[in-house]
Design a protein around this motif. Structure first.
Motif, short mmCIF file in Angstrom:
data_model
loop_
_atom_site.label_atom_id
_atom_site.label_comp_id
_atom_site.label_asym_id
_atom_site.label_seq_id
_atom_site.Cartn_x
_atom_site.Cartn_y
_atom_site.Cartn_z
N LEU A 1 37.21 48.79 39.96
CA LEU A 1 37.96 48.31 38.79
C LEU A 1 39.39 48.84 38.79
O LEU A 1 40.27 48.24 38.19
N SER B 1 35.59 38.02 34.69
CA SER B 1 34.33 38.72 34.92
C SER B 1 33.18 37.95 34.30
O SER B 1 33.35 37.03 33.51
N VAL C 1 41.66 40.19 33.64
CA VAL C 1 40.26 40.39 34.00
C VAL C 1 39.55 39.04 34.01
O VAL C 1 39.67 38.27 33.06
N ASN D 1 46.97 43.54 33.54
CA ASN D 1 45.52 43.79 33.54
C ASN D 1 44.71 42.54 33.20
O ASN D 1 44.00 42.47 32.19
N HIS E 1 39.80 42.28 38.56
CA HIS E 1 40.77 42.95 37.67
C HIS E 1 42.11 42.94 38.39
O HIS E 1 42.26 43.58 39.44
N VAL F 1 37.80 48.12 30.86
CA VAL F 1 39.22 47.97 31.21
C VAL F 1 40.08 48.18 29.97
O VAL F 1 41.15 48.80 30.04
#
Length: 551
Positions: free
Chosen positions: A8, A375, A373, A371, A22, A384
């Motif tokens: 991560l 997922s 993400v 950042n 990420h 995160v």
């Protein structure tokens, strides 16, 4: 879990309950590619927002189109739920523009340099604000399992954009097991609901549709109201009667100047030197109100004012009545929708996510993206947020508190300075006033004797002023005190009289009763004395009679 936590922190990572990516910008634009389309004239750069320590992708110029994207290491499949998240800092607010991210549909033919505004995406998510638009978009590109037609499904209940200049984290959660969604801002749920109920057009098409072959019959009557065919215009209805008539009751005001025009030529006006009569025509002086009419009720020919004509009715028309032939509003009959098929798992039909793309236009600069993400795990996105966003929030909150404290201290200092300066100005004016008093001509002979007094008064003008005010207020205070005391005495006397009035009456009655009793008793005593005197007068006669009988 150790492998997941380690990856991560990397630029690209796969872990946990499924695929997870990420993307951060600590390594610059590594892997991010600007679109080669000429339309995109805005260039992203990596920069560190003021007051923070980590780098982010920055929008540098206003009124530009921006296009940049990055392929994921491997596609993320929404069939196992989909979590999309990124940080956004709008340092100058968001007046007009987009700040969303398109999560591009996995396609082997797609290249980041080939990004266009019509590049297929699976989900578009994030803020958009301009004019009356102010929303956090969540748009799904859903493919019908029966027809294969792809249609954009827009979330109808959208949160508002955060524009306070701080870093905020936006999270979209699409839950496959519940066919539900949720939008979080800074980890707090702002909107949630059903994929089937809160999107437009709906995920599933209607079961029936209007028959495209059905046509409205030629004899169909769809006029609900018509003019009454049996109505007749009344015989006394005069359509030609004027709307207004002269007021016969009006009387010309006294002093009306019939022979004077309301306007006359301005006798003081002069023809301009550059007036060309051949080009400009004959020059005429401007007209001004007739001075003779200034104090008159009016000038010129007097005319009666008009009033509404009571006989006026206007054009006659038949009243509107219900149409006896009306059949209602026609609409085609419903038939089963040939394209209907219930999609019980809609997230399997929005396509896997293969890239993240920022394809926006904006009238602002100073956007920071970081950042990103993609997922299948809500826990990963939350981690995160905790690791990346929470420290930024703490720094920004501390900076805001510091700035507010400094601003308050500065404002207090400026207020104190202003107060001190005002006091100094007032003190100087008082000193000038004191000096002016001692400089009066009649005090000149006493200048030497008054020198120490003058020095004291000039050194402490406020004290002197206070003493003078006290001296001026002293007689006023004494006068008010006497008046208040006098009024209180009057009020006290009045209250005393009111309080003792009834007792005085009772005392008078009490005094009257003994007096009455004494008077009665005196009368009785007088009567007794009279009886005794009468008896004494009769006693000699009785004695004589007794003696005579005895003899």
């Amino acid at each position: 879990m150790e492998r997941s936590a380690l990856l991560l922190l990397a630029l690209v990572a796969c872990c946990g309950l499924g695929s997870a990516v990420h993307l951060e910008f600590s390594s610059g634009l590594d892997g991010w590619t600007h679109s080669s389309d000429d339309k995109y004239n805005g260039v992203f750069e990596v920069a560190t927002p003021e007051g923070l320590t980590s780098q982010a992708l920055k929008v540098t110029e206003k009124a530009k189109h921006y296009g940049i994207s990055k392929l994921l290491a491997e596609p993320v499949d929404p069939a196992n739920s989909l979590v999309l998240q990124y940080e956004l800092k709008l340092t100058n607010g968001l007046t007009c523009g987009g700040a969303y991210i398109k999560f591009v549909t996995a396609d082997e033919a797609f290249t980041p340099s080939g990004l266009k505004d019509d590049t297929p995406y699976s989900v578009m998510f994030g803020p958009d604000k301009c004019g009356s638009t102010n929303k956090v978009h969540l748009i799904l590109r859903h493919k019908s399992p029966k027809t294969g037609k792809i249609e954009e499904k827009h979330l109808t209940k959208t949160p508002l954009v955060e524009t306070d200049g701080k870093t905020h984290v936006y999270t979209a959660i699409l839950r496959a097991d519940k066919n539900s969604y949720a939008i979080l801002i800074d980890g707090e749920e702002k909107q949630a609901g059903s994929l089937f109920e809160d999107f437009s057009p709906a995920i599933n098409p209607p079961r029936t549709i209007p028959d495209p072959e059905d046509k409205k019959p030629e004899d169909w009557v769809d006029e609900a109201k018509i003019p009454d065919p049996d109505a007749q215009k009344p015989e006394d209805w005069d359509e030609d009667a004027p709307r207004t008539i002269d007021d016969e009751a009006a009387v010309k005001p006294e002093g009306w100047l019939d022979d004077e025009p309301a306007e006359v030529d301005d006798s003081s006006a002069e023809k301009p030197e550059d007036w060309d009569e051949e080009e400009d025509g004959d020059w005429e002086p401007p007209r001004i109100p007739n001075p003779k009419c200034k104090d008159a009720p009016g000038c010129g020919e007097w005319k009666r004012p008009t009033i509404p004509n009571p006989a006026y009715k206007g054009k006659w028309s038949a009243p509107i009545v219900d149409n006896p032939a009306y059949k209602g509003v026609w609409k085609p009959a419903d038939i089963p929708n040939p394209d209907y098929e219930e999609d019980s798992d809609p997230l399997t039909n929005i396509g896997k996510v293969g890239a993240a793309a920022i394809e926006i236009w904006t009238m602002d600069d100073g956007y920071f993206f970081d950042n990103v993400v993609v997922s299948n795990s809500e826990e990963e996105a939350a981690q995160v947020r905790e690791d990346k966003w929470a420290p930024k929030k703490a720094l920004e909150d501390a900076k805001e508190a510091k700035d507010q404290a400094e601003a308050k201290a500065k404002a207090d200092a400026e207020a104190a300075k202003t107060k001190t300066e005002a006091a100094a100005v007032a003190d100087n004016k008082l000193k000038e006033a004191v000096s002016a008093v001692f400089d009066l001509p009649f005090l000149k002979p006493l200048e030497a004797q008054l020198k120490p007094v003058r020095a004291f008064c000039e050194a402490k003008p406020v004290l002197v002023l206070g003493g003078l005010v006290a001296l001026l207020l002293l007689p006023i205070s004494l006068l008010l005190t006497r008046r208040i005391s006098s009024q209180q005495d009057e009020v006290g006397e009045a209250k005393k009289e009111d309080a003792t009035g009834e007792d005085d009456d009772e005392a008078e009655e009490a005094e009257a009763k003994p007096a009455a009793k004494s008077s009665k008793k005196a009368q009785e005593e007088i009567e007794e004395e009279e009886e005794e005197e009468e008896e004494e007068e009769e006693q000699p006669k009785a004695g004589a009679r007794r003696r005579a009988r005895r003899d």
